[in-house]
Design an enzyme around this catalytic site. Structure first.
Site, PDB file in Angstrom:
ATOM      1  N   MET A 111       5.808   1.982  -3.330  1.00 33.99           N
ATOM      2  CA  MET A 111       7.046   2.614  -3.586  1.00 33.99           C
ATOM      3  C   MET A 111       8.323   1.997  -3.551  1.00 33.99           C
ATOM      4  O   MET A 111       9.070   2.166  -4.124  1.00 33.99           O
ATOM      5  CB  MET A 111       6.869   4.078  -2.782  1.00 33.99           C
ATOM      6  CG  MET A 111       5.875   4.866  -2.877  1.00 33.99           C
ATOM      7  SD  MET A 111       5.789   6.447  -2.113  1.00 33.99           S
ATOM      8  CE  MET A 111       7.166   7.330  -2.024  1.00 33.99           C
TER       9      MET A 111
ATOM     10  N   SER B 268      -0.871  -0.625  -4.748  1.00 35.03           N
ATOM     11  CA  SER B 268      -1.570   0.597  -5.082  1.00 35.03           C
ATOM     12  C   SER B 268      -1.341   1.678  -4.025  1.00 35.03           C
ATOM     13  O   SER B 268      -0.777   1.526  -3.092  1.00 35.03           O
ATOM     14  CB  SER B 268      -3.103   0.156  -5.023  1.00 35.03           C
ATOM     15  OG  SER B 268      -3.928   1.402  -5.463  1.00 35.03           O
TER      16      SER B 268
ATOM     17  N   GLU C 292       0.625  -1.166   0.103  1.00 32.73           N
ATOM     18  CA  GLU C 292       0.089  -0.066  -0.107  1.00 32.73           C
ATOM     19  C   GLU C 292       0.922   1.344  -0.071  1.00 32.73           C
ATOM     20  O   GLU C 292       1.700   1.451   0.823  1.00 32.73           O
ATOM     21  CB  GLU C 292      -0.905   0.044   1.256  1.00 32.73           C
ATOM     22  CG  GLU C 292      -1.984  -1.149   1.336  1.00 32.73           C
ATOM     23  CD  GLU C 292      -2.820  -0.816   2.536  1.00 32.73           C
ATOM     24  OE1 GLU C 292      -3.927  -1.580   2.498  1.00 32.73           O
ATOM     25  OE2 GLU C 292      -2.242  -0.293   3.455  1.00 32.73           O
ATOM     26  N   CYS C 293       0.606   2.141  -0.848  1.00 31.71           N
ATOM     27  CA  CYS C 293       1.261   3.659  -1.016  1.00 31.71           C
ATOM     28  C   CYS C 293       2.783   3.249  -0.859  1.00 31.71           C
ATOM     29  O   CYS C 293       3.593   3.004  -1.635  1.00 31.71           O
ATOM     30  CB  CYS C 293       0.617   4.378  -0.211  1.00 31.71           C
ATOM     31  SG  CYS C 293       0.828   5.988  -0.366  1.00 31.71           S
ATOM     32  N   GLY C 294       3.204   3.681   0.288  1.00 27.40           N
ATOM     33  CA  GLY C 294       4.669   3.650   0.707  1.00 27.40           C
ATOM     34  C   GLY C 294       5.353   2.292   0.231  1.00 27.40           C
ATOM     35  O   GLY C 294       6.371   2.093  -0.077  1.00 27.40           O
TER      36      GLY C 294
END
Length: 429
Positions: A322, A407, A317-319
């Site tokens: 990344m 995502s 998720e997100c970080g």
């Protein structure tokens, strides 16, 4: 079941809601009261600060993401256990669909307005009366923030007419620092408890007026739906360190209710994915602040690639996502990441995504939100997209590469435990 309860709101962000809520929570707790704080809307950082101030975990309340029934259950349970319930609002009182005002009206919780009085005096009264009457809401009173003197506080109080001034907080010499996703994490702030104590000491609080607030009565809620132990016997490894910190406590509770065992590991410390892991959860956080260390975490990077090659389900998720791209550009350099998701992450100063969204799944939607300042440049096709609430417009891309689901979307697991179980199962559709 009842307890004294208020929703602490303002006209906009930046008025000092979190500072005031933290100061009041710390003051009440130090007085020996049992205090429970909630945060209205999706948030990760404010609950950490408020939990530190109150000494108790902080859950989210949101009529859409969390759902009315779960909000009811959380409030009713708190009312059985504590003396005072503080709910920090989100943005302005009437902002959003649903808004903090909607939550207050739904559960008959009075509003305590925070007014930044630093650049006003008698106009505070007009502002507060407008906040009360626009909805309307039950306005319990006011806390004036950034007050310059006792005389200034007296002018604000007189302007309120029939609405009481519960407290005033002077301009702060030391405050809680901020960064691009909100406040700085409490463990990163030197002397955070001393700052919270100072804020509590500075809060000129009318305890007698507070004690006159009648308790809010919460009806007995319907029992929560049982969660089948679909992950019984499974171990979920969760990344947890300063780079991966954005996890709803409710998400961990759902994993436990699904029967999973949880182990934590630190990519920043170059710890590999634990060997016993049947699934991996990489939550959001601040990988951009630690990109050089993550780039040097060779054991971690090799282990997540090996887990992916072995078909271990990975939710990023997100970080977390990344950290799985090919590279991460933090503005100072371009750093190699784990390379499971082809593409490059670029951190920017402009907000790239914000708001409530829903992710589709075979088992129904998973509700949650997004909030990020980076963008992913990738040629990988999206398996699907989230849907923005309430507009229904297309939201974040959801990528599925082998056993990886990634995502910018942050899921709120209690909204659909069955879909969450599928995400962490090898047999997911």
């Amino acid at each position: 079941m009842g307890a004294r309860a208020v929703l602490i709101a303002a006209v906009a962000s930046g008025q000092g809601k979190t500072t005031v809520t933290a100061a009041l929570a710390r003051k009440l707790a130090r007085a020996g009261r049992r205090v429970r704080v909630f945060k209205c809307g999706p948030d990760f950082i404010d609950p950490m600060i408020l939990g530190r101030a109150s000494g108790a975990p902080v859950e989210s309340l949101d009529l859409w993401m969390v759902g009315r029934e779960r909000c009811h259950q959380l409030l009713a349970q708190a009312a059985e256990d504590v003396d005072d319930i503080l709910i920090e609002g989100v943005m302005g009182l009437y902002d959003g669909t649903p808004s903090a005002a909607d939550l207050a009206r739904e559960f008959r919780v009075p509003v305590l307005a925070v007014i930044d009085a630093g650049a006003m005096a008698q106009t505070a009264g007009a502002l507060v009366h407008g906040l009360r009457d626009y909805g309307p809401v039950n306005m319990a009173g006011v806390i004036a923030n950034r007050v310059g003197s006792a005389g200034h506080a007296a002018m604000v109080k007189a302007s309120l007419r029939d609405i009481p001034l519960f407290a005033a907080l002077p301009k702060q010499a030391r405050s809680l620092p901020e960064r691009h996703l909100g406040l700085v994490l409490p463990d990163e702030v030197a002397g955070v408890d001393a700052i919270l104590d100072e804020l509590a000491d500075q809060l000129a609080f009318d305890e007698a007026a507070w004690d006159t607030l009648p308790p809010v009565q919460f009806d007995t809620p319907a029992p929560a739906s049982p969660i089948l132990p679909a992950l019984a016997g499974k171990t979920v490894a969760i990344a947890r360190d300063q780079a991966f910190v954005f996890v709803y406590a409710a998400n961990l509770a759902v994993l436990h209710q699904l029967g999973a065992s949880i182990v934590h590991f630190s990519p920043l410390a170059d710890e590999p994915v634990p060997e016993q892991a049947d699934a991996v959860y990489l939550p959001g956080g601040y990988p951009e602040l630690h990109a050089p260390r993550l780039a040097q975490a060779h054991s971690w990077r090799a282990s997540i690639r090996a887990a992916h090659a072995d078909g271990v389900p990975i939710l990023a998720e997100c970080g977390g996502m990344m950290a799985l791209a090919d590279t991460l550009d933090d503005g100072a350099g371009q750093w190699p990441m784990a390379g499971l998701l082809p593409g490059h992450v670029v951190v920017q100063k402009r907000l790239a995504g914000l708001g409530a969204q829903a992710m589709p799944a075979v088992q129904g939607i998973v509700r949650g939100h997004t909030f990020h300042y980076s963008r992913l440049e990738t040629d990988a096709p999206a398996a699907c997209h989230t849907t923005k609430h309430p507009s229904g417009a297309e939201g974040e891309a959801v990528y599925r590469i082998g056993s990886l689901t990634a995502s910018y979307f942050h899921g709120y697991f209690p909204s659909n435990p069955a879909a969450v179980a599928a995400l962490f199962s090898r047999s997911q559709p």
